[in-house]
Structure formats: structure tokens, C-alpha cells
Design a protein around this motif. Structure first.
Motif, mmCIF file in Angstrom:
data_model
loop_
_atom_site.group_PDB
_atom_site.id
_atom_site.type_symbol
_atom_site.label_atom_id
_atom_site.label_comp_id
_atom_site.label_asym_id
_atom_site.label_seq_id
_atom_site.Cartn_x
_atom_site.Cartn_y
_atom_site.Cartn_z
ATOM 1 N N ILE A 46 0.589 -1.373 0.014
ATOM 2 C CA ILE A 46 0.095 -0.105 0.082
ATOM 3 C C ILE A 46 0.779 1.043 0.069
ATOM 4 O O ILE A 46 0.635 2.173 -0.971
ATOM 5 N N THR A 47 1.739 1.381 0.786
ATOM 6 C CA THR A 47 2.639 2.559 0.893
ATOM 7 C C THR A 47 3.536 2.801 -0.351
ATOM 8 O O THR A 47 4.035 3.854 -0.386
ATOM 9 N N SER A 48 3.746 1.658 -1.099
ATOM 10 C CA SER A 48 4.541 1.914 -2.339
ATOM 11 C C SER A 48 3.934 2.423 -3.633
ATOM 12 O O SER A 48 4.339 2.800 -4.442
ATOM 13 N N LEU A 49 2.398 2.292 -3.448
ATOM 14 C CA LEU A 49 1.502 2.845 -4.527
ATOM 15 C C LEU A 49 1.783 4.078 -4.710
ATOM 16 O O LEU A 49 1.659 5.067 -3.657
ATOM 17 N N SER A 50 1.996 4.888 -6.025
ATOM 18 C CA SER A 50 2.177 6.374 -6.094
ATOM 19 C C SER A 50 1.200 6.925 -6.691
ATOM 20 O O SER A 50 1.356 8.285 -7.063
ATOM 21 N N PHE A 51 -0.007 6.509 -6.950
ATOM 22 C CA PHE A 51 -0.851 7.342 -7.506
ATOM 23 C C PHE A 51 -1.923 8.081 -6.363
ATOM 24 O O PHE A 51 -1.777 7.580 -5.226
ATOM 25 N N SER A 52 -2.275 9.132 -6.686
ATOM 26 C CA SER A 52 -2.956 9.797 -5.518
ATOM 27 C C SER A 52 -4.523 10.343 -6.524
ATOM 28 O O SER A 52 -4.643 10.321 -7.659
ATOM 29 N N VAL A 53 -5.346 10.400 -5.684
ATOM 30 C CA VAL A 53 -6.770 10.770 -6.209
ATOM 31 C C VAL A 53 -7.390 12.002 -5.420
ATOM 32 O O VAL A 53 -7.167 12.249 -4.235
ATOM 33 N N SER A 54 -8.385 12.514 -6.096
ATOM 34 C CA SER A 54 -9.041 13.646 -5.526
ATOM 35 C C SER A 54 -10.377 13.024 -4.883
ATOM 36 O O SER A 54 -10.833 11.821 -4.987
ATOM 37 N N SER A 55 -11.014 13.942 -4.076
ATOM 38 C CA SER A 55 -12.484 13.658 -4.047
ATOM 39 C C SER A 55 -13.278 13.446 -5.203
ATOM 40 O O SER A 55 -12.894 13.945 -6.278
ATOM 41 N N ALA A 56 -14.637 12.804 -5.110
ATOM 42 C CA ALA A 56 -15.389 12.979 -6.194
ATOM 43 C C ALA A 56 -16.498 13.877 -6.183
ATOM 44 O O ALA A 56 -17.285 14.103 -5.083
ATOM 45 N N PHE A 57 -16.531 14.552 -7.394
ATOM 46 C CA PHE A 57 -17.509 15.815 -7.311
ATOM 47 C C PHE A 57 -18.540 15.512 -8.403
ATOM 48 O O PHE A 57 -18.262 14.735 -9.288
ATOM 49 N N PRO A 58 -19.677 16.355 -8.477
ATOM 50 C CA PRO A 58 -20.719 16.245 -9.523
ATOM 51 C C PRO A 58 -20.067 16.571 -10.884
ATOM 52 O O PRO A 58 -19.151 17.560 -11.096
ATOM 53 N N PHE A 59 -20.562 16.101 -12.051
ATOM 54 C CA PHE A 59 -20.372 16.636 -13.284
ATOM 55 C C PHE A 59 -21.997 16.312 -14.061
ATOM 56 O O PHE A 59 -22.534 15.445 -13.840
ATOM 57 N N TYR A 60 -21.987 17.016 -15.191
ATOM 58 C CA TYR A 60 -22.937 16.895 -15.942
ATOM 59 C C TYR A 60 -22.623 16.881 -17.439
ATOM 60 O O TYR A 60 -22.020 17.822 -17.761
ATOM 61 N N ASP A 61 -22.496 15.816 -18.341
ATOM 62 C CA ASP A 61 -22.023 15.796 -19.699
ATOM 63 C C ASP A 61 -20.377 16.211 -19.569
ATOM 64 O O ASP A 61 -19.510 15.366 -18.866
ATOM 65 N N ASP A 62 -20.211 17.100 -20.436
ATOM 66 C CA ASP A 62 -18.658 17.662 -20.159
ATOM 67 C C ASP A 62 -18.524 18.906 -19.105
ATOM 68 O O ASP A 62 -17.427 19.222 -19.184
ATOM 69 N N TYR A 63 -19.425 18.990 -18.414
ATOM 70 C CA TYR A 63 -19.400 20.193 -17.356
ATOM 71 C C TYR A 63 -18.812 19.623 -15.993
ATOM 72 O O TYR A 63 -19.592 18.852 -15.365
ATOM 73 N N LEU A 64 -17.783 19.974 -15.630
ATOM 74 C CA LEU A 64 -17.206 19.697 -14.233
ATOM 75 C C LEU A 64 -17.512 20.865 -13.111
ATOM 76 O O LEU A 64 -17.693 21.866 -13.509
ATOM 77 N N PHE A 65 -17.746 20.245 -12.129
ATOM 78 C CA PHE A 65 -17.917 21.225 -10.909
ATOM 79 C C PHE A 65 -16.764 20.815 -9.857
ATOM 80 O O PHE A 65 -16.508 19.617 -9.451
#
Length: 293
Positions: A46-65
Motif C-alpha cells: 500500500i505504501t509503495s503505490l504512487s497514485f493519488s486521487v481527488s475527492s469525487a464531485f458532480p458533473f453533467y456531460d462535459d461540465y465539471l464542478f
């Protein structure tokens, strides 16, 4: 200058949740659990994994919030409820915020979305139907409109990490996330996407995840940072908050200057006692920061 964002869009039918956001430590925990269930990693990896993620937020089609920054001008528009609820802003409003031209655009808010006057969210709102239990007045699930869902952003350093992420997302989409999976809640389809926010020169960092800062960071000068905190703690056996252990984490929308030290974050592990079986259950909180920069 432009900011390029990469991530995954999750198209749910119905999600068992009362909040239009999934915190990053929950997403990270689900990804790790999926990879462990598939025997692709062990606890030692687990500690060797180098990816990071954001929280999940709403979207509609191509529009991000995006989460409203803590220092967003609260008088434009009148957003007194921001401190108490999860609010989101459109990409154009975020660009104006970065460029300090926020006073030059006409904005409206529909529900907990703040967007420019011409944004389709004002016509489409709400992006989900809130479902209530017949025995409880509190919302317990979200039924999304077509083309709407939640997205999260990712940063990877190796091809292996990218492959593991893709595998975990496919697994979670089939198995579902959250509670109520036996009746179809939480399953989703996913697409990978890239999005560009053009022509901005950020003079500060916006936190798009939860973060458990290292102790040495807290001891350094964070003057000028605008930080909002959230209490995170969960026990699977105890209903009393007084008996559960918890930690405080910097939450989405916190703002830092470019001169301030970049946090690496930390993973918190604590134990909650199961008095019935006389055992301790480990609880993990993944506090890697994810900045828009």
C-alpha cells in the motif's frame, strides 16, 4: 498557462448517499480494498503505490464542478450557506476566481451550484433526485439524471499504477460501492477523461481532496493559508461518538499559497474496540493531498 485534468467519470443510476461528494480517503480506501480482494496487492504494497486521487464531485456531460474555495468571495453571490453545506462552482467561475476577475461575471446559484449566467446547470437543476426512506425524513440516496454522476481526478507516476487503477475501477463498477448493493445501489459505468482549464495562471493551490498533514508541516508557517477542517472517524461496532476514535483532516476547498511547503500527507491508522468480541478493528484514513496546480 493551462491546467490539464485527468480522471474517471462514474455514471450511477442510484447511489446510497446523502452527500453529493465522496471524500478522497473513502475513494482511496475502496480502490485499495478492491486491489486486495483481487490479490493484486498486499498490505505491504500500500505504501509503495504512487497514485493519488481527488475527492469525487458532480458533473453533467462535459461540465465539471469543483468545491468552492474557502476564500471564495462570499458576497458574490450571497452564499451564507457555503460554510454549512457542500457547494460547487463551475469551471468558468473557477477560472475567474484564479484570475481575480470574479467580479466581472454574472453568476447565479441553483441549489448548491454556483455558475455563470449561461451555464446549463440552471436549466437542468437538480442533477439528481433525492430519495427518502418512508421511516426517516433524512435523505438516504441519490438517483442521477442521464449524463450526470460523480467524477474524481487521478495522478499516476508509473504504468503499473495506471493498470491497477483501471482494474480496481472496473471491479468497483461491477460490484458497486456503498450500501444497498444487493438491490442495485452503487453500481456504475465509467469513462476515463481529460479536461483542460485554459488561460489561467494560478497564484495559489486549491486542495481537491482530504489531507492529513504531517506534524512538521503544521509546525511551519502556514500564515495566509485558508483551511477548513473535517472530522473523520468511523467505528463499525459502536454507535456512540464518545467511544469512537477519529482524526481531523483538511478538507476540499482549502487554499494555500505557492510559497508554502507542499504537503505529502499521511495515512492514519487507529483501532476501535469491539467490546462484544473483545477485539480491535483497524480503521485507515488515507490523507494524501491532491492539489489543482
Amino acid at each position: 498557462m493551462s491546467i490539464i485534468l485527468h480522471g474517471y467519470k462514474l455514471y450511477f443510476d442510484t447511489l446510497r448517499s446523502n452527500c453529493p461528494c465522496i471524500h478522497s480517503d473513502t475513494i482511496y480506501g475502496m480502490l485499495i480494498s478492491a486491489l486486495c480482494d483481487l490479490d493484486l496487492i498486499t498490505n505491504e504494497d500500500i505504501t509503495s503505490l504512487s497514485f493519488s486521487v481527488s475527492s469525487a464531485f458532480p458533473f453533467y456531460d462535459d461540465y465539471l464542478f469543483f468545491p468552492v474555495p474557502v476564500d471564495f468571495p462570499v458576497n458574490i453571490p450571497s452564499t451564507r450557506a457555503i460554510a454549512d453545506e457542500q457547494w460547487f462552482i463551475s469551471t468558468d467561475v473557477l477560472s475567474s476566481y484564479f484570475d481575480n476577475t470574479i467580479t466581472n461575471i454574472a453568476m447565479y446559484h441553483s441549489g448548491n451550484f454556483i455558475a455563470e449566467e449561461s451555464h446549463p446547470v440552471h436549466i437542468l437543476y437538480p442533477l439528481w433526485e433525492t430519495m427518502y426512506s418512508r421511516h426517516d425524513s433524512r435523505p438516504y440516496a441519490m438517483r442521477f439524471k442521464d449524463k450526470a454522476g460523480l467524477y474524481f481526478l487521478v495522478k499516476t507516476k508509473t504504468k503499473k499504477d495506471k493498470s491497477l487503477l483501471d482494474t480496481a475501477i472496473r471491479f468497483l463498477g461491477d460490484e458497486g460501492i456503498g450500501t444497498g448493493r444487493s438491490v442495485g445501489f452503487g453500481s456504475f459505468k465509467t469513462t476515463e477523461f481529460s479536461s483542460e482549464i485554459p488561460s489561467i495562471s494560478p497564484e495559489k493551490r486549491i486542495l481537491l481532496s482530504l489531507c492529513c498533514p504531517e506534524k512538521e508541516i503544521l509546525s511551519k508557517n502556514l500564515q495566509g493559508a485558508k483551511i477548513s477542517w473535517i472530522r473523520r472517524g468511523k467505528t463499525p461496532y459502536l454507535s456512540s461518538d464518545r467511544e469512537a476514535k477519529y482524526c481531523y483532516m483538511m478538507r476540499e476547498g482549502s487554499v494555500f499559497s505557492l510559497e508554502q511547503p507542499v504537503m505529502k500527507g499521511s495515512t492514519i491508522r487507529f483501532f476501535n474496540a469491539n467490546k462484544r468480541f473483545s477485539i480491535d478493528t483497524p480503521i485507515y484514513r488515507f490523507g494524501k493531498p491532491f492539489f489543482m496546480e
